[in-house]
Design a protein around this motif. Structure first.
Motif, PDB file in Angstrom:
ATOM      1  N   ASN A 516       0.765  -1.239  -0.089  1.00  0.00           N
ATOM      2  CA  ASN A 516       0.072  -0.113  -0.130  1.00  0.00           C
ATOM      3  C   ASN A 516       0.797   1.319  -0.039  1.00  0.00           C
ATOM      4  OD1 ASN A 516      -2.268  -1.677   0.137  1.00  0.00           O
ATOM      5  ND2 ASN A 516      -1.941  -1.833   2.482  1.00  0.00           N
ATOM      6  N   HIS A 517       2.024   1.172  -0.700  1.00  0.00           N
ATOM      7  CA  HIS A 517       2.747   2.383  -0.858  1.00  0.00           C
ATOM      8  C   HIS A 517       3.159   2.671  -2.419  1.00  0.00           C
ATOM      9  CE1 HIS A 517       6.844   4.588  -0.661  1.00  0.00           C
ATOM     10  NE2 HIS A 517       6.368   5.036   0.292  1.00  0.00           N
ATOM     11  N   PRO A 518       3.333   3.919  -2.752  1.00  0.00           N
ATOM     12  CA  PRO A 518       3.614   4.197  -4.049  1.00  0.00           C
ATOM     13  C   PRO A 518       4.767   3.491  -4.474  1.00  0.00           C
ATOM     14  CG  PRO A 518       3.143   6.260  -2.740  1.00  0.00           C
ATOM     15  CD  PRO A 518       3.311   5.084  -1.903  1.00  0.00           C
ATOM     16  N   GLY A 519       5.745   3.095  -3.818  1.00  0.00           N
ATOM     17  CA  GLY A 519       6.908   2.356  -4.125  1.00  0.00           C
ATOM     18  C   GLY A 519       6.717   0.790  -4.617  1.00  0.00           C
ATOM     19  N   SER A 520       5.508   0.444  -4.335  1.00  0.00           N
ATOM     20  CA  SER A 520       5.279  -1.154  -4.271  1.00  0.00           C
ATOM     21  C   SER A 520       5.392  -1.509  -5.766  1.00  0.00           C
ATOM     22  CB  SER A 520       3.766  -1.552  -3.543  1.00  0.00           C
ATOM     23  OG  SER A 520       3.039  -0.764  -4.112  1.00  0.00           O
ATOM     24  N   ARG A 521       4.754  -1.033  -6.794  1.00  0.00           N
ATOM     25  CA  ARG A 521       4.817  -1.423  -8.012  1.00  0.00           C
ATOM     26  C   ARG A 521       6.120  -1.571  -8.502  1.00  0.00           C
ATOM     27  NH1 ARG A 521       5.877   0.097 -12.344  1.00  0.00           N
ATOM     28  NH2 ARG A 521       6.633   2.528 -11.728  1.00  0.00           N
ATOM     29  N   GLU A 525       7.891  -4.864  -9.838  1.00  0.00           N
ATOM     30  CA  GLU A 525       8.556  -5.239 -11.247  1.00  0.00           C
ATOM     31  C   GLU A 525       9.890  -5.480 -10.781  1.00  0.00           C
ATOM     32  OE1 GLU A 525       8.878  -2.781 -15.304  1.00  0.00           O
ATOM     33  OE2 GLU A 525       7.377  -2.125 -13.822  1.00  0.00           O
ATOM     34  N   LEU A 526      10.678  -4.714 -10.016  1.00  0.00           N
ATOM     35  CA  LEU A 526      11.924  -5.045  -9.969  1.00  0.00           C
ATOM     36  C   LEU A 526      12.478  -6.497  -9.551  1.00  0.00           C
ATOM     37  CD1 LEU A 526      14.823  -3.889  -9.869  1.00  0.00           C
ATOM     38  CD2 LEU A 526      14.508  -3.232  -7.361  1.00  0.00           C
ATOM     39  N   ALA A 527      11.359  -7.062  -8.574  1.00  0.00           N
ATOM     40  CA  ALA A 527      11.716  -8.455  -8.123  1.00  0.00           C
ATOM     41  C   ALA A 527      11.277  -9.391  -9.416  1.00  0.00           C
ATOM     42  CB  ALA A 527      10.697  -8.731  -6.901  1.00  0.00           C
ATOM     43  N   GLU A 528      10.353  -9.315  -9.930  1.00  0.00           N
ATOM     44  CA  GLU A 528      10.158  -9.918 -11.286  1.00  0.00           C
ATOM     45  C   GLU A 528      11.357  -9.818 -12.038  1.00  0.00           C
ATOM     46  OE1 GLU A 528       6.631  -8.373 -13.137  1.00  0.00           O
ATOM     47  OE2 GLU A 528       5.125  -9.158 -11.162  1.00  0.00           O
ATOM     48  N   LEU A 584      14.227   1.184 -11.929  1.00  0.00           N
ATOM     49  CA  LEU A 584      13.156   1.029 -11.225  1.00  0.00           C
ATOM     50  C   LEU A 584      13.647   1.156  -9.484  1.00  0.00           C
ATOM     51  CD1 LEU A 584      11.885  -2.469 -12.708  1.00  0.00           C
ATOM     52  CD2 LEU A 584      10.677  -0.383 -12.571  1.00  0.00           C
ATOM     53  N   ALA A 585      14.905   0.744  -9.352  1.00  0.00           N
ATOM     54  CA  ALA A 585      15.427   1.010  -8.196  1.00  0.00           C
ATOM     55  C   ALA A 585      15.412   2.297  -7.777  1.00  0.00           C
ATOM     56  CB  ALA A 585      16.884   0.453  -8.068  1.00  0.00           C
ATOM     57  N   LYS A 586      15.845   3.391  -8.671  1.00  0.00           N
ATOM     58  CA  LYS A 586      15.682   4.916  -8.349  1.00  0.00           C
ATOM     59  C   LYS A 586      14.243   5.290  -8.370  1.00  0.00           C
ATOM     60  CE  LYS A 586      19.658   5.974 -11.109  1.00  0.00           C
ATOM     61  NZ  LYS A 586      20.216   6.850 -12.335  1.00  0.00           N
ATOM     62  N   GLU A 587      13.174   4.464  -8.767  1.00  0.00           N
ATOM     63  CA  GLU A 587      11.980   4.990  -8.674  1.00  0.00           C
ATOM     64  C   GLU A 587      11.513   4.668  -7.192  1.00  0.00           C
ATOM     65  OE1 GLU A 587       7.721   3.823 -10.586  1.00  0.00           O
ATOM     66  OE2 GLU A 587       9.366   3.660 -11.509  1.00  0.00           O
ATOM     67  N   VAL A 588      11.768   3.508  -6.537  1.00  0.00           N
ATOM     68  CA  VAL A 588      11.384   2.950  -5.516  1.00  0.00           C
ATOM     69  C   VAL A 588      12.327   4.055  -4.164  1.00  0.00           C
ATOM     70  CG1 VAL A 588      11.736   1.269  -3.627  1.00  0.00           C
ATOM     71  CG2 VAL A 588      11.327   0.555  -5.968  1.00  0.00           C
TER      72      VAL A 588
END
Length: 596
Positions: A516-521, A525-528, A584-588
Motif C-alpha cells: 500500500n505504498h507508491p513504491g510497491s509497484r 516489477e524489480l523483483a520480477e 526501477l530502483a531509483k523509482e523506489v
C-alpha cells in the motif's frame, strides 16, 4: 532551530567515535567525501533521504544528530570485562534536558550477561567543557549533567582507575595494589591469591576486574584466578592470556562449500558467524542487505578473485551496519601484530563471536574461525575446502580421532591476510531502511569507477564480453592458459548466478515492506525482473562445461567459439536488464521522502 555548525560538529565527533574516515562514512552512505566534509564544516546539512542510514551507522537517533544536546553519550557499553554489549542508543534515550539519570542493574538493559563476574556500565560522554569517561557498577545510580567531569583520556600509557578482586556477590577494591604493581613496570602478572588475597567468606569463583583509560576511552578487562594479564609493548592496552591447557570450541557450526547456494564465500562465512551468535538471518538476507547481491567485477587479467565480493567494492560495512554490529579489521599484519591479534581472536571466541577471515586453508577464500586448542596454539575453522579433506580422510583412524578432539573442525593452516572480528550488537535498522540502503548500493556499484585493476558494474559486463570475443587470444593460447581462463570464466559465472539468485530472493522477501505504498509497484516489477535474470543465468550456467571434468589438453574442444559468443550475448542481455533494474530502483528510492 537547526544549526548546521552544531550538526556538523556532532557528525564529526560521532564518526570519529566509530573510527571511520570521512571517505569510509561517505562510502557507506553512497555520497561523496566532499558531501561529508561540507556537513562537518557546517556548510550544508545531510539530505533528508540520507538521515535514516546516517542515524543507523552512527548509532544515534536523527533528533540527537540534528538537534544536538549539550550532554550526549558518545558510547555506552554494558560489560563484565569479558562479555560486552553496546547500549549507546539505549542509554541516550534517557538523556532529558541535558541530564541523565539511570539505574544500572541486570534488569536495566535489553541484553543480559549470565556470569558471576562484577558487571558495570562504561560511558564516554561529551559536555560543553570536553569529552570524559566514567563507569557505574551494577546496582548503582548513574547521574550526569553538563557540569559532570569524569576521567579525561590518557594520552600516553594506560591509567588504571578501578580494580576489584572477587565476584558480584563479594569483592574488594584492589586499586592500590594495582598502582603498586604498575610502579614496577611489570610486563605481565597472574591473578592469584598471592597478589590479590580473596575474601575469607567468599565461596565462589574469584575474578580480577580492571578498568583503565587510554586515548580511546575507558575499557574493562576481567580474568579468572590463575589467568595472566599482559601489557601491550607500548603499555596502552591490557589483554588476557589463558592457562596452557585451556581450549574453546563453538560447537554446531555448519559446513561451507561451493554448490550449496552460498557461492559467495564472504557471505557464507558471515552467515555462520552470525547464526552461531544467535542472529536470525539467511544467506540471501546477508547478500541483500550488504548489496553483494548486485555485485559484478571483472579484470582483463582473468583472475579468480573477480568473484570475491569485497575485491573491488565495500559491501562489508553495509552488512555490519544492517545488523547493528561493530567490526574490527586486522589486515596484512606483521609478526608482532599477529601475536597480539591472536589474543583478540581468542577473546572473541570466548564471547561466542566467531571471526571471519580469508585464506585459512588451501586457497584464498573466506571462512570462519570456530575455536582453539592448547590456549590458542591451534586455531580451528570452517572453510570452503573442508569437504575435500573429509572425503579424502574419511577412513583414516588418526584423522577421525583428531576430529573427536576438535569437534569436527579442521585446523587453520595459514595466518589470514584479512580478518574481521565482529563485536557487540547495537541498534539494528529496520528491514525497510536496509532495503533502501541496498538499492542505493545497487545504483552506486553498477556505475562505480574501476578499482585496483577491476572493472565494476556495466563496465565489468563490457570487459567480460570483450574477453570472451577475443578470438586471437583463444587461437594462440597454450593449453595451460586456455584451461585457466576456462576455470576463471566458470567460477565468475557461478558467482554472478548466485548473486542474482540472492537478489531475486531478497527482493521477493522485501515486497511486504512496501504494501500500500507508491513504491510497491516498482519494487514488484524489480523483483520480477531479477527473477528473470536469475533464470537466464541459472539456465546457461547449468549447461556450462565443468572445468573439473575436462581432461588435460582438451580444454579447447570443451569451450568453443560458439559457446563464448552465446555467453557474451547473454551478458549483454543481462546488462540491459540491469539498466532497467536501476531505473526501477531509483523509482523506489524516489518514494522514500513520502515515508519520512
Amino acid at each position: 532551530m537547526i544549526s548546521s555548525e552544531q550538526v556538523g560538529k556532532r557528525i564529526a565527533r560521532l564518526r570519529k567515535e566509530k573510527h571511520m574516515s570521512q571517505e569510509q562514512l561517505a562510502e557507506q552512505l553512497n555520497v561523496s567525501p566532499q558531501a561529508v566534509s561540507k556537513w562537518e564544516t557546517g556548510k550544508s546539512l545531510p539530505e533528508t533521504t540520507t538521515l535514516p542510514l546516517l542515524s543507523s551507522i552512527l548509532g544515534h537517533s536523527i533528533d540527537s544528530i540534528l538537534l544536538p544536546q549539550k550532554l550526549v553519550v558518545l558510547s555506552a557499553v554494558y560489560t563484565d570485562g569479558q562479555e560486552a554489549y553496546d547500549v549507546t542508543h539505549f542509554v541516550n534515550q534517557f538523556v532529558v534536558g541535558s541530564r541523565l539519570n539511570l539505574a544500572v542493574s541486570k534488569l536495566t538493559f535489553p541484553e543480559s550477561i549470565k556470569s558471576d563476574r562484577l558487571k558495570l556500565l562504561l560511558l564516554k560522554y561529551e559536555t560543553p567543557s570536553g569529552v570524559y569517561a566514567t563507569y557505574v557498577l551494577n546496582d548503582n545510580l548513574l547521574t550526569l549533567d553538563i557540569h559532570s567531569t569524569g576521567y579525561a583520556a590518557s594520552q600516553s600509557e594506560l591509567d588504571i582507575v578501578f580494580a576489584a578482586y572477587g565476584n558480584e556477590q563479594a569483592s574488594r577494591n584492589v586499586l592500590n595494589k594495582m598502582k603498586h604493581y604498575a610502579f614496577f613496570q611489570w610486563k605481565q602478572f597472574t591473578a592469584s591469591h598471592e597478589l590479590f588475597p580473596s575474601l575469607i567468606d567468599n565461596d565462589g569463583n574469584d575474578y580480577l576486574l580492571l578498568l583503565y583509560l587510554n586515548e580511546e576511552g575507558i575499557h574493562a578487562l576481567s580474568c579468572a584466578e590463575g589467568e595472566r594479564i599482559h601489557y601491550t609493548p607500548d603499555r596502552t592496552r591490557l589483554f588476557r592470556m589463558e592457562s596452557p591447557q585451556e581450549h574453546c570450541i563453538i560447537e554446531g557450526v555448519g559446513r561451507l562449500g561451493f554448490g550449496k547456494d552460498m557461492d559467495c564465500s564472504w557471505a557464507g562465512a558471515l552467515l555462520l558467524s552470525l547464526t552461531a551468535r544467535g542472529v536470525d538471518t539467511t544467506y540471501e538476507q546477508i547478500m541483500g542487505v550488504s548489496g553483494a547481491c548486485w555485485r559484478i567485477s571483472f579484470t582483463p587479467m582473468w583472475d579468480y578473485s573477480s568473484a570475491d565480493a569485497l575485491v573491488a567494492y565495500n559491501y562489508s560495512d553495509p552488512a555490519f551496519s544492517a545488523y547493528g554490529l561493530t567490526a574490527t579489521w586486522a589486515n596484512h599484519l606483521n609478526p608482532e601484530e599477529r601475536r597480539l591479534e591472536k589474543h583478540n581472536i581468542l577473546e572473541s571466541l570466548r564471547n561466542h563471536q566467531l571471526p571471519i577471515a580469508i585464506n585459512l586453508r588451501v586457497a584464498p577464500e573466506w571462512g570462519v574461525i570456530t575455536g582453539y586448542l592448547d590456549a590458542g596454539g591451534t586455531l580451528l575453522c570452517r572453510s570452503y575446502f573442508d569437504d575435500e579433506t573429509f572425503e579424502e580422510l574419511r577412513n583414516d583412524p588418526e584423522f577421525l580421532e583428531d576430529m573427536k578432539v576438535s569437534k569436527g573442525y579442521l585446523n587453520v593452516d595459514h595466518w589470514p591476510y584479512m580478518l574481521v572480528r565482529i563485536g557487540s550488537q547495537g541498534h539494528v535498522p529496520s528491514a525497510l531502511d536496509n532495503l533502501y540502503a541496498s538499492l542505493r548500493i545497487k545504483v552506486d556499484s553498477m556505475n562505480a569507477a574501476g578499482n585496483s585493476g577491476y572493472s565494476l558494474g556495466y563496465k565489468a559486463f563490457e570487459a567480460w564480453q570483450e574477453g570472451l570475443l577475443e578470438d586471437a587470444w583463444y587461437r594462440n593460447a597454450s593449453d595451460k592458459n586456455f584451461a585457466r581462463r576456462l576455470g576463471v570464466n566458470h567460477f565468475c559465472m557461478m558467482g554472478l548466478t548466485d548473486a542474482r539468485r540472492s537478489a531475486a530472493a531478497y527482493l521477493q522477501e522485501s515486497l511486504p515492506l512496501l504494501d500500500n505504498h507508491p513504491g510497491s509497484r516498482a519494487l514488484s516489477e524489480l523483483a520480477e525482473l531479477y527473477a528473470q535474470i536469475s533464470l537466464l543465468l541459472a539456465g546457461f550456467y547449468k549447461c556450462m562445461t565443468d572445468p573439473a571434468s575436462v581432461k588435460s589438453g582438451s580444454s579447447k574442444q570443451s569451450w568453443t567459439r560458439e559457446q563464448r559468443e552465446q555467453q557474451a550475448e547473454l551478458l549483454q542481455t543481462v546488462a540491459a536488464l540491469e539498466f532497467r533494474g536501476e531505473t526501477l530502483a531509483k523509482e523506489v528510492l524516489g518514494t522514500l521522502a513520502e515515508r519520512l
